[in-house]
Write an enzyme that holds these catalytic residues in place. Structure first.
Site, short mmCIF file in Angstrom:
data_model
loop_
_atom_site.label_atom_id
_atom_site.label_comp_id
_atom_site.label_asym_id
_atom_site.label_seq_id
_atom_site.Cartn_x
_atom_site.Cartn_y
_atom_site.Cartn_z
N ASP A 390 28.73 86.12 48.89
CA ASP A 390 28.02 87.37 49.03
C ASP A 390 27.60 87.50 50.47
O ASP A 390 27.51 86.51 51.17
CB ASP A 390 26.82 87.33 48.10
CG ASP A 390 25.55 87.13 48.85
OD1 ASP A 390 24.78 88.06 48.92
OD2 ASP A 390 25.34 86.04 49.38
N PHE A 558 16.79 105.76 53.80
CA PHE A 558 18.23 105.60 53.60
C PHE A 558 18.52 105.39 52.11
O PHE A 558 17.86 104.59 51.48
CB PHE A 558 18.71 104.37 54.38
CG PHE A 558 20.18 104.15 54.24
CD1 PHE A 558 21.04 104.72 55.16
CD2 PHE A 558 20.70 103.41 53.20
CE1 PHE A 558 22.40 104.54 55.03
CE2 PHE A 558 22.05 103.23 53.06
CZ PHE A 558 22.91 103.80 53.98
N ARG A 604 29.15 98.39 63.14
CA ARG A 604 28.55 99.34 62.22
C ARG A 604 28.26 100.60 63.01
O ARG A 604 27.57 100.52 64.04
CB ARG A 604 27.22 98.81 61.68
CG ARG A 604 27.34 97.53 60.93
CD ARG A 604 25.97 97.19 60.41
NE ARG A 604 26.01 96.03 59.54
CZ ARG A 604 25.07 95.77 58.64
NH1 ARG A 604 24.06 96.57 58.50
NH2 ARG A 604 25.16 94.70 57.89
N ARG A 766 27.76 97.46 46.95
CA ARG A 766 26.69 98.04 46.12
C ARG A 766 26.69 97.41 44.73
O ARG A 766 26.68 98.10 43.72
CB ARG A 766 26.85 99.56 45.98
CG ARG A 766 26.85 100.36 47.24
CD ARG A 766 25.70 100.16 48.17
NE ARG A 766 24.40 100.60 47.73
CZ ARG A 766 23.29 100.42 48.46
NH1 ARG A 766 23.36 99.83 49.64
NH2 ARG A 766 22.14 100.83 48.04
N LYS A 772 27.30 91.25 39.58
CA LYS A 772 27.94 90.09 40.22
C LYS A 772 28.30 89.06 39.15
O LYS A 772 29.40 88.51 39.13
CB LYS A 772 27.00 89.47 41.25
CG LYS A 772 26.79 90.31 42.49
CD LYS A 772 25.88 89.58 43.46
CE LYS A 772 25.64 90.39 44.71
NZ LYS A 772 24.80 89.70 45.68
N ASP A 792 22.76 83.01 48.72
CA ASP A 792 21.56 82.37 49.27
C ASP A 792 20.30 83.12 48.94
O ASP A 792 19.25 82.80 49.44
CB ASP A 792 21.68 82.26 50.79
CG ASP A 792 21.66 83.62 51.42
OD1 ASP A 792 21.96 84.60 50.73
OD2 ASP A 792 21.33 83.72 52.61
N ASN A 795 18.93 87.41 44.50
CA ASN A 795 19.83 88.31 43.78
C ASN A 795 21.18 87.66 43.47
O ASN A 795 22.01 88.25 42.80
CB ASN A 795 20.05 89.59 44.59
CG ASN A 795 20.53 89.29 45.99
OD1 ASN A 795 20.55 88.15 46.41
ND2 ASN A 795 20.95 90.30 46.70
N ASP A 796 21.41 86.45 43.96
CA ASP A 796 22.68 85.78 43.66
C ASP A 796 22.56 84.76 42.53
O ASP A 796 23.54 84.14 42.15
CB ASP A 796 23.19 85.03 44.90
CG ASP A 796 23.27 85.93 46.10
OD1 ASP A 796 23.73 87.07 45.93
OD2 ASP A 796 22.86 85.52 47.19
#
EC number: 7.6.2.1
Length: 1065
Positions: A390, A558, A604, A766, A772, A792, A795-796
């Site tokens: 990720d 955003f 970016r 997203r 995942k 890491d 959320n993983d």
């Protein structure tokens, strides 16, 4: 839900607060599937648990009304805010551990065999020959589980008993984490921790209250949506009833704090909305499963095959006997005699081997800081085909998330890193002119319509365009400057700012996205510095040291839909779009092309544009905007529509490019993994464009490859068309967003996975944490190959737990991922060595060890079969009690176990030629083919040893046991030597040690060397062992049993050498 925030804190209290500490939430494995598998053993202990759980499951999650500071007013009962990571409780521990053990066919089989020894008719030899090994295996397992369980219990207890400050009518009290309830008012102190800063906003109605106590005197409640998985949204309203008129305020994700949040500065008072398992972090964490390696499953299959062979052999023996007498009793006795075909020492050896590999990984100096948390699956590291990584928000698995400003493009002129000083001189000039005209502070209470803005036809000078662009970049962001108080007094920051003490070395910037920080740091480097920011205003310092104040009227944060961020300030409006702006800005001929050029360099891109508003235009907009924000249904859509009405015909200012710094050695590592035949999937929560940039700059997608961006699809038809378009492309990387992925999986799961698996690289952007984990499970289900997940951040965690092998990286994002993982490393580059060297060794060694242990059991069973058939199919054991136990332990254990030190390729070689890894994933080191070869070897050797012993000893028949056993031990030791590929001094020691033990024991155990109970009263005499005839006969048998194998091995190496030997020679 923050109600009040203050800079210096309400009282200086040391206690630090998290509502639900970061932890791995693993409810015990309960529920239907488990109940059925567990069977009768668990009936009693689990019935109650199970029923309670079923009742609990039925409870529907509903929206809630939370009264401030009045937990007792809640209509419903909400879950306790305690965490429980334990797998078992006092009653379920022993049954649970035993079930996990006897789930394996091997152990269950041994339990049955051992129990049969209590039946006198079936008793063969001594009880300890069967119970001692089984008892040993179980004791080791139970102790290991108990230690793990106790550690979990201690960690939970520590977390649940952390003290936090709760505000009550009587003032502050300390409460334990597990006693926090929905509706409590909690004080969050300033802490240090996360580096992913997000701006959070207090409810403005309560923020204006004069004193803390007033929170209890007002009559107010929060209406919040039901607990759900989505971590990016929250909808609710705040209502105060006792004011006139009633106050209604809309609440969004900005008004919430996650469990385990860290406050960057100041103090917050919040009301608890969700507790325990209803918090977002817990709902997104799946129950960790007990991971079982592929090698263990393969060995389990082989033991079943061995069992069938055992039954067949016994039936053959009974048939040859002619079914005389109580034949079924004889059948069972044969089953017991040949039970050594399935070796119990297999599990002991493999478990000890796994522990040894874990120890070697942790002791490896080339990958310092690596921790093995799940010791049962080191072999998995050698079998991986899919690697799901990720790109995290912060320390980034692939990126360090440190951004550098690289490019500013004004349409006619482009500035790179080496020409930034020109921009600086332009800025200094333009501001010195402004101040010399005495316009002083450019703050004004009404928006000034500057003449050049209403007439964009006039070409402005480069200098003024740079000035406008830099000012827009300096204003349009969500960055807050933070000043560290040097004296360490928490109140000091406030006064430092009042005195305009903006010392540059004391300032750090905090924002939720690191590219914003990069932009603000860049404007500082060219002379325009952001020095102060609060909710209503921000201040910039010009090169001349003047302070410009801008009042913030609105911020449009955003979102992934709008792909832009906007801000309205008095004097200037800027919108900050991420690509795709051509519809919004006025016509120009260079934007699209330049965006494309920068994206190809892996930058970016951000487009900056602005528009001036009159006071009337703004007032009209504000009323429509506030109305949209209060609607409960489709709130996001309505708000977006109002904002979009503003973003038309804007004046394009510039295009910026920011580069994401990759972690050290990411590119070579990814290159190595790709060469090793591992397919890499990147699952990230990032925006599509960012994800694509990182995939390119990290060489996840090689420069020559095409990238197919999967268009957003919402219906079945669109998905079908898009899949067909993708099918026509060959060898191109796929980039797909989470929403489109959901649609494809809903209608065309099989086709989509099949296509995606052919891609050299896949990027999913997203992705939510649950998605995942879902992707990992899909790959496992559809391909049957081994997956590895690396991450890491919190959320993983679900992804790491779902994968066959989870690797956590200890980063700036805290330890949550590395605690939940099976292996934790400190840097992404270490993964190369972990897989290529340690994965390879663990798999090869375990395969050799497992097959050798089986070979050891097969040989002795073959000898028993030959012995029985010579002796008129009598079900009599060839070797008695201690000889059998000694054979599997003291005589051959050390040399066989020393196979865990073997390596076929030097580490340097394995890293230099990652292609060698491809062979491992085919699983050829342990397959039915290799297993059959070992079976044939065992039958050949067992036959030779027994027939040889019988042939050469017609005269002294009583000595058969001594001779055959001695030859057997020598054969085993020679076979270990034959299997070893690289010698280690410990292996030599082990070989001689075992031989020594055997020779020493001959002197003591002579009563065993008759033929057991059939012996003709003649025991072994030491005189016989020392004769030359004994020695040459034993040597002859051993040579006949081993020499052909040595010759075959030599020929095989010469004519079809394995791939690694071609390199080493």
């Amino acid at each position: 839900m923050p109600l009040m925030m203050s800079e210096e804190g309400f009282e200086n209290d040391e206690s630090d607060y998290h509502t639900l500490p970061r932890a791995r939430i693993s409810q015990r494995r309960r529920g239907l599937e488990w109940f059925i598998c567990g069977g009768w053993k668990f009936l009693c202990t689990s019935c109650s648990d199970w029923l309670i759980n079923i009742c609990r499951r039925k409870k529907e999650l509903k929206a809630r009304t939370v009264w401030l500071g009045c937990p007792e007013k809640c209509e419903e009962k909400y879950p306790k805010n305690a965490i429980k990571n334990q797998k078992y409780n006092v009653f379920t521990f022993i049954p649970g551990v035993l079930y996990e053990q006897f789930k394996f066919f091997l152990n269950l089989y041994f339990l049955v065999v051992s129990c049969s020894q209590f039946v006198p008719a079936l008793k063969i030899g001594y009880l300890y020959t069967y119970w001692a090994p089984l008892g040993f295996v179980l004791t080791v397992t139970v102790v290991r589980e108990a230690v793990d369980e106790f550690r979990r219990y201690k960690r939970d207890k520590e977390m649940n008993s952390q003290l936090y400050s709760k505000l009550t009518v009587r003032g502050k009290v300390q409460v334990k984490s597990s006693d926090i309830q929905v509706g409590d008012l909690i004080i969050v102190e300033k802490l240090d921790g996360e580096t992913d800063w997000k701006l959070k906003v207090a409810v403005s109605c309560t923020q204006r209250l004069p004193a803390l106590g007033d929170l209890f005197s007002i009559n107010a409640y929060v209406y919040a949506q039901k607990p759900q998985l989505d971590i990016h949204s929250f909808e609710g309203t705040f209502t105060r009833e006792d004011s006139d008129p009633t106050v209604h305020e809309s609440l969004s994700i900005e008004n919430t704090l996650w469990a385990s949040t860290v406050v960057a500065s100041g103090t917050v008072i919040g009301v608890v909305i969700y507790t325990g398992k209803e918090t977002r972090s817990v709902m997104n964490t799946s129950n960790p499963k007990n991971k079982v390696g592929l090698l263990d499953l393969e060995l389990n299959q082989l033991t079943k095959a061995l069992f069938l062979a055992l039954v067949a052999l016994s039936v053959v023996m009974v048939t040859l006997q002619g079914f005389v007498g109580p034949w079924y009793r004889n059948l069972f006795r044969f089953l017991l005699l040949f039970s050594y075909i399935i070796p119990i020492s297999l599990r002991v050896n493999l478990d000890m081997g796994k522990a040894a590999y874990g120890w070697m990984i942790m002791k490896d100096d080339n990958i310092p800081g690596t921790v093995v948390r799940t010791s049962t699956i080191p072999e998995e590291l050698g079998r991986l085909v899919y690697l799901l990584t990720d790109k995290t928000g912060i320390s980034g698995t692939l990126t360090q998330n440190e951004m550098v400003f690289k490019r500013l493009h004004l349409g006619t002129v482009s500035y790179g890193t080496d020409t930034m000083d020109e921009i600086q001189s332009h800025i200094i000039n333009s501001y010195s002119q402004v101040h010399s005209q005495n316009s002083g502070n450019s703050t004004s209470s009404t928006p000034s319509r500057k003449p050049q803005l209403s007439a964009p036809k006039v070409r402005k000078s480069v200098s003024s365009r740079i000035h406008e662009a830099v000012k827009a970049i300096a204003l349009c962001h969500n960055v807050t400057p933070v000043y560290e108080s040097r004296a360490g007094v928490s109140g000091e920051t406030e006064y430092a700012e009042v005195d305009q003490d903006f010392s540059d070395e004391n300032r750090t910037y905090q924002a939720s996205s690191p590219d914003e920080v990069a932009l603000v740091q860049w404007t500082e480097s060219v002379g325009l510095t952001l020095v102060n920011r609060d909710l209503t205003s921000m201040q910039l310092k010009t090169p001349g040291g003047h302070i410009l104040t801008y009042y913030i009227l609105q911020i449009f944060p955003f979102t992934s839909e709008s792909k832009r961020m906007g801000i309205i300030v008095r004097v200037i409006l800027g919108v900050f779009p991420h690509i795709a702006m051509s519809t919004i800005v006025q016509y120009n001929d260079w934007l699209e092309e330049e965006c494309g050029n920068m994206a190809r360099e892996g930058l970016r891109t951000l487009v900056v544009a602005k528009k001036s508003l009159t006071e009337e235009q703004y007032q009209d907009f504000e009323s429509r905007y506030n109305q949209a924000k209060l609607s409960i249904h489709d709130r996001n859509l309505k708000v977006a529509a109002v904002v979009e009405s503003l973003e038309r015909e804007m004046e394009l200012l510039c295009l910026t490019g920011v580069e994401d710094q990759l972690q050290a050695d990411v590119r070579p590592t990814l290159e190595m993994l790709r060469n090793a035949g591992i397919k890499i999937w990147m699952l990230t929560g990032d925006k599509l464009e960012t994800a694509t940039c990182i995939a390119k700059s990290s060489h996840l997608v090689s420069r020559t490859q095409d990238v197919h961006i999967f268009r957003p699809v919402t219906t079945r038809g669109e998905a079908h068309l898009e899949l067909n378009a993708f099918r026509r492309k060959h060898d191109c990387a796929l980039v797909v967003s989470g929403d489109s992925l959901e649609v494809c999986l809903k209608y065309y799961e099989h086709e989509f996975v099949e296509l995606a698996c052919q891609c050299p690289a896949v990027v999913c952007c997203r992705c939510s944490p649950t998605q995942k984990a879902h992707i990992v499970k899909l790959l496992q289900h559809h391909t049957g190959k081994r997956t590895c997940a690396i991450g890491d951040g919190g959320n993983d965690v679900s992804m790491i737990q779902a994968a066959d092998c989870g690797i956590g990286i200890e980063g700036k994002e805290g330890k949550q991922a590395s605690l939940a993982a099976d292996f934790s490393i400190t840097q992404f580059k270490h993964i190369g060595r972990l897989l290529m060297v340690h994965g390879r060794n663990s798999y090869k060694r375990s395969a050799a060890l497992g097959q050798f242990v089986m070979h050891r059991g097969l040989i002795i069973s073959t000898m028993q079969a030959v012995f029985s058939s010579v002796f008129y199919f009598a079900s009599v054991p060839l070797y008695q009690g201690f000889l059998m136990v000694g054979y599997a332990t003291i005589y051959t254990m050390f040399p066989v176990f020393s196979l865990v030190l073997d390596q076929d390729v030097k580490p340097e070689m394995a890293l230099l030629y990652p292609e060698l890894y491809k062979d491992l994933t085919k699983g050829r080191s342990l397959s039915f083919k290799t297993f059959l070869i070992w079976v044939l070897i065992s039958i050949y050797q067992g036959g030779i040893l027994m027939y040889g012993a019988l042939l050469l000893f017609e005269s002294e028949f009583v000595h058969v046991v001594a001779i055959s056993f001695t030859a057997l031990i020598l054969t085993e030791l020679l076979m270990v030597a034959l299997t070893i590929r690289t010698w280690h001094w410990l292996m030599v020691v082990a070989e001689f040690l075992s031989l020594g033990c055997y020779v020493a024991s001959l002197a003591f155990l002579n009563e065993y060397f008759g033929i057991g109970r059939v012996s003709f009263g003649a025991f072994l005499d030491v005189a016989f062992i020392t004769t030359v005839t004994f020695l040459w006969k034993v040597s002859a048998i051993t040579v006949v049993s081993c020499l052909p194998l040595y010759i075959i091995k030599y020929l095989k190496r010469k004519f079809s050498p394995p791939s690694y030997s071609k390199l080493t020679s």
